[in-house]
Scaffold this active site. Structure first.
Site, mmCIF file in Angstrom:
data_model
loop_
_atom_site.group_PDB
_atom_site.id
_atom_site.type_symbol
_atom_site.label_atom_id
_atom_site.label_comp_id
_atom_site.label_asym_id
_atom_site.label_seq_id
_atom_site.Cartn_x
_atom_site.Cartn_y
_atom_site.Cartn_z
ATOM 1 N N GLY A 42 1.938 6.165 14.822
ATOM 2 C CA GLY A 42 2.342 4.923 14.173
ATOM 3 C C GLY A 42 3.245 5.185 12.987
ATOM 4 O O GLY A 42 4.158 4.409 12.707
ATOM 5 N N TRP A 43 2.995 6.283 12.264
ATOM 6 C CA TRP A 43 3.854 6.649 11.130
ATOM 7 C C TRP A 43 5.289 6.854 11.607
ATOM 8 O O TRP A 43 6.231 6.332 11.005
ATOM 9 C CB TRP A 43 3.322 7.928 10.476
ATOM 10 C CG TRP A 43 3.926 8.245 9.135
ATOM 11 C CD1 TRP A 43 3.329 8.090 7.912
ATOM 12 C CD2 TRP A 43 5.235 8.770 8.868
ATOM 13 N NE1 TRP A 43 4.195 8.487 6.906
ATOM 14 C CE2 TRP A 43 5.371 8.908 7.470
ATOM 15 C CE3 TRP A 43 6.315 9.129 9.676
ATOM 16 C CZ2 TRP A 43 6.532 9.395 6.864
ATOM 17 C CZ3 TRP A 43 7.480 9.615 9.082
ATOM 18 C CH2 TRP A 43 7.574 9.749 7.688
ATOM 19 N N ASP A 60 -1.371 5.628 18.749
ATOM 20 C CA ASP A 60 -1.919 5.154 17.476
ATOM 21 C C ASP A 60 -2.109 3.639 17.514
ATOM 22 O O ASP A 60 -1.139 2.877 17.532
ATOM 23 C CB ASP A 60 -0.939 5.547 16.369
ATOM 24 C CG ASP A 60 -1.464 5.267 14.971
ATOM 25 O OD1 ASP A 60 -2.449 4.520 14.842
ATOM 26 O OD2 ASP A 60 -0.872 5.788 14.009
ATOM 27 N N CYS A 93 -1.441 4.923 5.419
ATOM 28 C CA CYS A 93 -1.447 6.243 6.047
ATOM 29 C C CYS A 93 -2.683 6.986 5.564
ATOM 30 O O CYS A 93 -3.087 6.852 4.405
ATOM 31 C CB CYS A 93 -0.178 6.997 5.675
ATOM 32 S SG CYS A 93 -0.232 8.770 6.033
ATOM 33 N N GLY A 94 -3.295 7.780 6.443
ATOM 34 C CA GLY A 94 -4.517 8.480 6.086
ATOM 35 C C GLY A 94 -4.379 9.444 4.932
ATOM 36 O O GLY A 94 -5.383 9.914 4.394
ATOM 37 N N HIS A 95 -3.141 9.723 4.524
ATOM 38 C CA HIS A 95 -2.925 10.664 3.420
ATOM 39 C C HIS A 95 -2.290 9.977 2.217
ATOM 40 O O HIS A 95 -1.704 10.623 1.354
ATOM 41 C CB HIS A 95 -2.092 11.843 3.914
ATOM 42 C CG HIS A 95 -2.763 12.566 5.037
ATOM 43 N ND1 HIS A 95 -3.784 13.457 4.837
ATOM 44 C CD2 HIS A 95 -2.611 12.470 6.381
ATOM 45 C CE1 HIS A 95 -4.218 13.901 6.010
ATOM 46 N NE2 HIS A 95 -3.523 13.314 6.953
ATOM 47 N N PRO A 121 0.995 17.353 8.730
ATOM 48 C CA PRO A 121 2.103 17.885 7.940
ATOM 49 C C PRO A 121 2.063 17.377 6.502
ATOM 50 O O PRO A 121 2.860 17.818 5.672
ATOM 51 C CB PRO A 121 3.340 17.368 8.682
ATOM 52 C CG PRO A 121 2.884 16.108 9.330
ATOM 53 C CD PRO A 121 1.449 16.343 9.711
ATOM 54 N N SER A 122 1.140 16.452 6.212
ATOM 55 C CA SER A 122 0.944 16.019 4.824
ATOM 56 C C SER A 122 0.217 17.089 4.014
ATOM 57 O O SER A 122 0.227 17.047 2.787
ATOM 58 C CB SER A 122 0.142 14.711 4.781
ATOM 59 O OG SER A 122 0.870 13.647 5.346
#
Length: 572
Positions: A105-106, A175, A213-215, A440-441
């Site tokens: 989704g990002w 997602d 976003c999860g991050h 990658p975050s």
């Protein structure tokens, strides 16, 4: 006197077909595929929601393939490793090396929304955005599969024996964000995913209104029960469509700091409350409202909030009780005994409701305890939440009966956290499959791992039960890296940059896009034209004059290799 009603034969046939379908659904649910799945509805409920025209979906076959793939990895202690595919080129290249595909989704939010308006991962794009990308990639998979079949079946057996077969039909996991609203929105989203080609879908337990976003910071969880309802809604839609779409339940409970409501007792132990009695009747929301009325804004409001929170001394109820026990006028041995009794009675797996916890505390001599979870609520009404792996485990256990795979979002590549989640969930659900975001975050170079540790990370986590591991945005980052470095070099060195960085690299690595006309399917559509026109076509795209003939010879320039060597590499 009226005559008895005679049931027409058509009505009886209708009922017979319906009852047969109910029995069929019950038998389907009795297979090994759904051995661990719990449903709060019946097969009759599903049959009632189906139409009379039975439909089949290609994604249904892909879902079965995905399930077999993940179960095989689970049995072997290995993992399907993949990453977010950005476009048809990437999904075709991935097929040669990986056994699943991820649609992020990002990535869609930043590169391919339905409105073509890019932005960060806030799930504020139209809800058909990710399904559209799934269809984009799935159609590409189907096309390259057709193209390969035409090419291979036009070869002799000897030629086919030396030409590697590529399985382009790798299952896609997509997602689904938070489901994009209530149960009916989730149902419609899942229907789209099935129709567009997704073999699996993941749903997360954030609020759909404040999704991040999860991050990112500022994540707000929904109650455990609300996310269970989302998972049930998704499963119901898959059942209605007669597909075995793999359902992945994600929790953001490790890093979340807020929760929408305190309605679910399973969340009580992680909600924070004010412990300073001086703030009684002075809620944060009221203080901020008064400050805004007085003309305060921006940094001033933030300073007021920070000061209030520091004064409030926020704690979970359990920590508040522990501190109170430590302050009792009792011997150290008595205090230790009470602490042990408290821990045993209120362990995370028991999910003790607040009122029951107060009674347990009172039984241990902790009375008149000031702890208020309403005072620190945000202006939006959210409760303060202490995120942790323990909270993720509680949620994972609750989601497990309704999902096929469980995913805990983390803030770093932490083996200890992975182990704690795996052990915590599988203590209650031994057959649960797990997923891990190789994000990658994360700054992997700052993780403290050596290169050897990084190389071993996926296998090591796989042995814990994480059967599906993925780099969400690798497609995005790879695209950016190649484009940026090539554009810089091309601006400086012109065509030599292209030849050295792209064309020769394609040739030496056997990347089939070197002959991009062939890769795009020009030969395939020449076959279509010739089939239509009786076997010949004067307008065939790959006929005499096509420039790709230049690539069939040998090259003697710098960095060149013979065509036979290139062909051999392409078959490796």
């Amino acid at each position: 006197m009226s005559s008895p009603f005679s049931v027409p034969s058509l009505i009886m046939e209708e009922e017979g077909r319906f009852e047969a379908e109910v029995a069929e659904v019950e038998a389907w649910w009795g297979t090994d595929r759904f051995r661990l799945t719990k449903r709060p509805y019946t097969a009759r409920d599903v049959a009632l929601l189906r139409g009379t025209l039975r439909q089949s979906y290609a994604s249904g076959d892909m879902a079965k393939k995905l399930w077999r793939t993940l179960r095989a990895h689970q049995a072997n202690g290995t993992a399907s490793r993949t990453f977010g595919a950005l476009d048809p080129v990437q999904v075709a290249m991935m097929a040669k090396h990986l056994d699943t595909v991820y649609v992020s989704g990002w990535q869609c939010s930043s590169t391919h929304t339905s409105t073509n308006e890019p932005g960060p991962d806030l799930a504020d794009y139209p809800y058909d955005t990710v399904p559209n990308k799934v269809e984009h990639l799935f159609f590409a998979q189907l096309y390259h599969d057709r193209k390969q079949r035409e090419a291979r079946m036009s070869m002799s057996r000897a030629e086919r024996a030396h030409e590697p077969y590529v399985d382009y039909l790798k299952p896609i996991i997509a997602d689904g964000d938070t489901g994009f609203g209530g149960a009916t929105a989730t149902v419609k989203l899942c229907k789209l995913f099935v129709e567009r080609g997704a073999a699996g879908v993941h749903l997360e337990d954030q609020s759909s209104v404040t999704k991040k976003c999860g991050h990112m910071a500022g994540k707000v969880l929904v109650a455990v029960s609300e996310h269970v309802n989302r998972l049930v809604a998704a499963r119901l839609q898959f059942d209605i469509m007669g597909v075995e779409t793999v359902l992945v339940a994600r929790t953001d409970a490790v890093a979340a700091t807020l929760i929408q409501t305190n309605v679910d007792a399973r969340d009580h132990q992680f909600i924070l409350g004010a412990t300073n009695p001086r703030l009684r009747n002075r809620s944060l929301a009221a203080v901020l409202s008064d400050a805004m009325s007085a003309g305060k804004n921006g940094r001033e409001l933030q300073a007021i909030e920070d000061e209030w929170l520091a004064t409030a001394q926020l704690k979970t109820f359990s920590d508040c009780v522990r501190d109170a026990i430590a302050s009792l006028n009792a011997t150290d041995a008595d205090k230790q005994r009470k602490l042990q009794e408290w821990s045993a009675a209120t362990s995370h797996d028991k999910c003790v409701p607040l009122e029951q916890a107060r009674d347990i505390a009172a039984g241990l001599g902790v009375t008149s305890l000031f702890w208020d979870w309403d005072l620190p609520r945000t202006r939006e009404g959210f409760y303060r939440f202490r995120g942790s792996v323990a909270a993720a485990v509680v949620r994972g256990r609750a989601f497990a009966p309704h999902a096929d795979v469980l995913w805990m979002e983390t803030s770093s590549p932490n083996i200890a956290e992975c182990t704690a989640f795996a052990e915590g969930v599988r203590a209650a659900s031994p057959g649960a499959m797990l997923a891990y975001n190789l994000s990658p975050s994360f700054n992997w170079d700052a993780s403290g791992m050596t290169d050897a540790d990084m190389s071993e990370f996926i296998p090591r986590v796989a042995r814990l039960g994480y059967v599906w591991q993925f780099i969400t945005l690798a497609g995005f980052h790879a695209d950016a890296l190649v484009t940026d470095t090539f554009a810089r070099d091309f601006a400086r060195r012109g065509m030599l940059a292209y030849v050295e960085r792209i064309q020769r690299e394609e040739r030496s690595n056997g990347v089939e896009t070197l002959q991009h006309q062939k890769w795009s399917g020009a030969n395939f559509y020449d076959r279509v034209l010739k089939t239509v026109q009786g076997g010949i076509s004067s307008t065939a795209a790959m006929g005499k004059g096509v420039t790709e003939e230049q690539f069939k010879g040998s090259w003697t320039g710098p960095g060149s290799e013979s065509s036979s060597h290139v062909l051999a590499k392409s078959r490796m």
